[in-house]
Design an enzyme around this catalytic site. Structure first.
Site, PDB file in Angstrom:
ATOM      1  N   GLU A 167       0.808  -1.225   0.000  1.00 38.77           N
ATOM      2  CA  GLU A 167       0.000   0.000   0.000  1.00 38.77           C
ATOM      3  C   GLU A 167       0.839   1.271   0.000  1.00 38.77           C
ATOM      4  O   GLU A 167       0.744   2.110   0.895  1.00 38.77           O
ATOM      5  CB  GLU A 167      -0.968   0.015   1.192  1.00 38.77           C
ATOM      6  CG  GLU A 167      -2.033  -1.060   1.112  1.00 38.77           C
ATOM      7  CD  GLU A 167      -3.162  -0.888   2.133  1.00 38.77           C
ATOM      8  OE1 GLU A 167      -3.044  -0.028   3.009  1.00 38.77           O
ATOM      9  OE2 GLU A 167      -4.159  -1.630   2.030  1.00 38.77           O
ATOM     10  N   GLU A 375      -5.321  -8.579   0.438  1.00 34.12           N
ATOM     11  CA  GLU A 375      -6.092  -8.230   1.635  1.00 34.12           C
ATOM     12  C   GLU A 375      -7.548  -7.986   1.284  1.00 34.12           C
ATOM     13  O   GLU A 375      -7.843  -7.355   0.263  1.00 34.12           O
ATOM     14  CB  GLU A 375      -5.585  -6.925   2.287  1.00 34.12           C
ATOM     15  CG  GLU A 375      -4.358  -7.089   3.135  1.00 34.12           C
ATOM     16  CD  GLU A 375      -3.898  -5.776   3.763  1.00 34.12           C
ATOM     17  OE1 GLU A 375      -4.741  -4.947   4.147  1.00 34.12           O
ATOM     18  OE2 GLU A 375      -2.670  -5.591   3.855  1.00 34.12           O
TER      19      GLU A 375
HETATM   20  C1  GCO Z   1      -6.039  -0.950  10.261  1.00 35.54           C
HETATM   21  C2  GCO Z   1      -5.963  -1.244   8.810  1.00 35.54           C
HETATM   22  C3  GCO Z   1      -4.779  -2.137   8.538  1.00 35.54           C
HETATM   23  C4  GCO Z   1      -4.575  -2.346   7.084  1.00 35.54           C
HETATM   24  C5  GCO Z   1      -3.309  -3.019   6.643  1.00 35.54           C
HETATM   25  C6  GCO Z   1      -2.997  -2.459   5.306  1.00 35.54           C
HETATM   26  O1  GCO Z   1      -7.109  -1.074  10.820  1.00 35.54           O
HETATM   27  O2  GCO Z   1      -5.018  -0.575  10.798  1.00 35.54           O
HETATM   28  O3  GCO Z   1      -7.137  -1.792   8.327  1.00 35.54           O
HETATM   29  O4  GCO Z   1      -4.886  -3.283   9.301  1.00 35.54           O
HETATM   30  O5  GCO Z   1      -5.659  -2.970   6.493  1.00 35.54           O
HETATM   31  O6  GCO Z   1      -2.214  -2.902   7.489  1.00 35.54           O
HETATM   32  O7  GCO Z   1      -2.082  -3.199   4.629  1.00 35.54           O
END
Ligand code: GCO
Length: 475
Positions: A167, A375
């Site tokens: 990301e 994801e």
């Molecule tokens: C959160 C986020 C993360 C991300 C992930 C991205 O709640 O902190 O949803 O968990 O989805 O780290 O790669």
């Protein structure tokens, strides 16, 4: 039959990230990362939670892999903490840190679980941040490549699926324009420059992967959700087009074609904030074409026109707040608005399985690369019952509908390698502490009884086991 079957070798997986699960933040020679530092700033995270202990995966990886094996999981996506391998980012290699991942990878392979290794999930060494501004310094390209090369060589043949940057759009945007992630900057020019350097680093590791002839596939994980216009007013449609251009093509085009999309580039140039491109950059970007596109999908965006004079068009619903940020948007380009047709999560994220199918088709037709869903999942409050059960029917429903959307995309002809849910165990949500849960496995972390941290199987754990067993036939 209405839908095609899943391919035989489909990777039914689940995912995590080092900082969010490992804990052991300064054990066995691990260096400090920007996140270890950032969470110390008061007010940055929910109730000041940190990843100091997280869910202690560092010490409990065997127990966690055991649970995966029992469930029949085919792939586990995890990230390596750069600061365990090279504590200060560019100096000595820390054997102890490598040993942890040796053990984890061996444990997975022994249980027939395919390791999917993410090289970078947001935890750049603090030492490099101090030395040359982290992602703002060109030296990071060499340092990141050296780190990646150590892992490529060590795990060649064992790890077949590699994720380069996780990301990039999120850690760059939140880190340099919204100050919500480290290094806590709000400067679009600096953001675009750091982003350019991160793209070069991404390309450099992929190029190196090819040069070393590593047996496997590599690609970035990109957070993408398609954008809808609030209605058919042409100006609102234009806003949707702008959002796609600036928030998706601006990254994915560079990964695949080695060049920025015309409209966004021209816009940034006109504002005098386009990144500085040096001779050789374009060549490097072109040499780092990924083998697949990793897709992190959570939700779609709905936008309306956002004219410079503030006068809108057509019937607009701009009351809603979206996602994690407040009213967001850029005057002249678009602004976020609420989609009246979808339900939302506990954290106000749009629930939209069809959006996943659309995302996959768009990536397929614009980039013509296989897709690995790296994801997808539901962050929610879960309740641990007296008898140790967790009835997360809402999560089952969410994942089921998204798996159906993937099956629809497969039926459409999209090439999909696998599906990793976010997340395997509950883990630290960067900004939301431990109350936002994503896992198949509940971790009793709320009372901060760090010695306990007991694992419990949620209903979704048993359900996904069935899905894997039947290769997606029984949902
Ligand atoms: C959160 C986020 C993360 C991300 C992930 C991205 O709640 O902190 O949803 O968990 O989805 O780290 O790669």
């Amino acid at each position: 039959k209405e839908r095609d079957s899943f391919p035989k070798d489909f990777l039914w997986g689940s995912a995590s990230a080092a900082y969010q699960v490992e804990g052991a933040a300064s054990e066995d020679g691990k260096g400090e990362s920007v996140w270890d530092r950032f969470v110390q700033i008061p007010g940055k995270t929910f109730k000041g939670t940190t990843g100091e202990v997280a869910v202690d995966h560092y010490h409990r990886y065997k127990e966690d892999v055991q649970l995966m094996a029992e469930q029949g999981l085919k792939a586990y996506r995890f990230s390596v903490a750069w600061t365990r391998i090279i504590p200060d980012g560019d100096g000595e290699v820390n054997e102890k840190g490598l040993e942890f991942y040796d053990n984890l990878i061996d444990e997975l392979i022994e249980h027939n679980i395919e390791p999917v290794l993410t090289l970078y999930h947001w935890d750049i060494p603090q030492a490099l941040q101090d030395k040359y501004g982290g992602w703002e310094g060109r030296q990071v390209i060499q340092d990141f490549t050296r780190y990646a090369e150590i892992l490529f060589k060590r795990y060649n043949g064992k790890v077949k699926y590699w994720v380069s940057l996780n990301e990039q759009n999120i850690f760059i945007t939140l880190g340099y324009s919204m100050a919500a992630h480290p290094p806590g900057v709000t400067d679009t020019k600096r953001m675009l420059q750091a982003n350019h350097i991160a793209s070069l680093a991404n390309a450099a590791v992929i190029k190196r992967f090819k040069e070393l002839d590593i047996r496997g596939k590599i690609g970035p994980s990109f957070a993408y959700g398609p954008t809808y216009a609030i209605d058919s007013h042409p100006e609102n449609q234009m806003a949707a087009q702008n959002n796609e251009e600036f928030n998706a093509h601006y990254w994915m085009d560079v990964y695949v074609n080695g060049r920025y999309p015309t409209v966004a580039w021209k816009h940034y140039e006109r504002l005098g904030i386009a990144p500085e491109v040096e001779p050789g950059d374009e060549e490097l970007l072109k040499a780092g074409k990924p083998d697949f596109m990793g897709l992190n999908y959570y939700q779609t965006n709905t936008v309306a026109a956002n004219p410079l004079d503030g006068v809108g068009f057509g019937k607009m619903n701009t009351s809603g707040k979206k996602g994690t940020s407040e009213e967001s948007g850029t005057p002249g380009l678009y602004k976020s608005t609420q989609n009246p047709y979808v339900e939302r999560t506990d954290w106000d994220w749009d629930i939209d399985p069809t959006g996943l199918r659309i995302a996959m088709r768009r990536i397929n037709s614009r980039y013509n690369l296989p897709i690995l869903i790296t994801e997808n999942g539901l962050g929610a409050y879960d309740t641990l019952e007296e008898d140790g059960t967790i009835h997360d029917t809402y999560r089952i429903d969410f994942i089921k509908k998204h798996i159906e959307a993937i099956q629809d995309a497969i039926t459409d002809g999209v090439d999909v390698m696998g599906y990793c849910t976010w997340s395997y165990t509950d883990l630290l949500s960067w900004l939301n502490g431990y109350q936002k849960r994503y896992g198949f496995v509940y971790v009793d972390r709320e009372e901060l009884d760090e010695k306990e941290l007991k694992r419990y199987k949620k209903d979704s754990y048993h359900w996904y086991k069935k899905v894997i067993e039947t290769n997606g036939e029984e949902l």
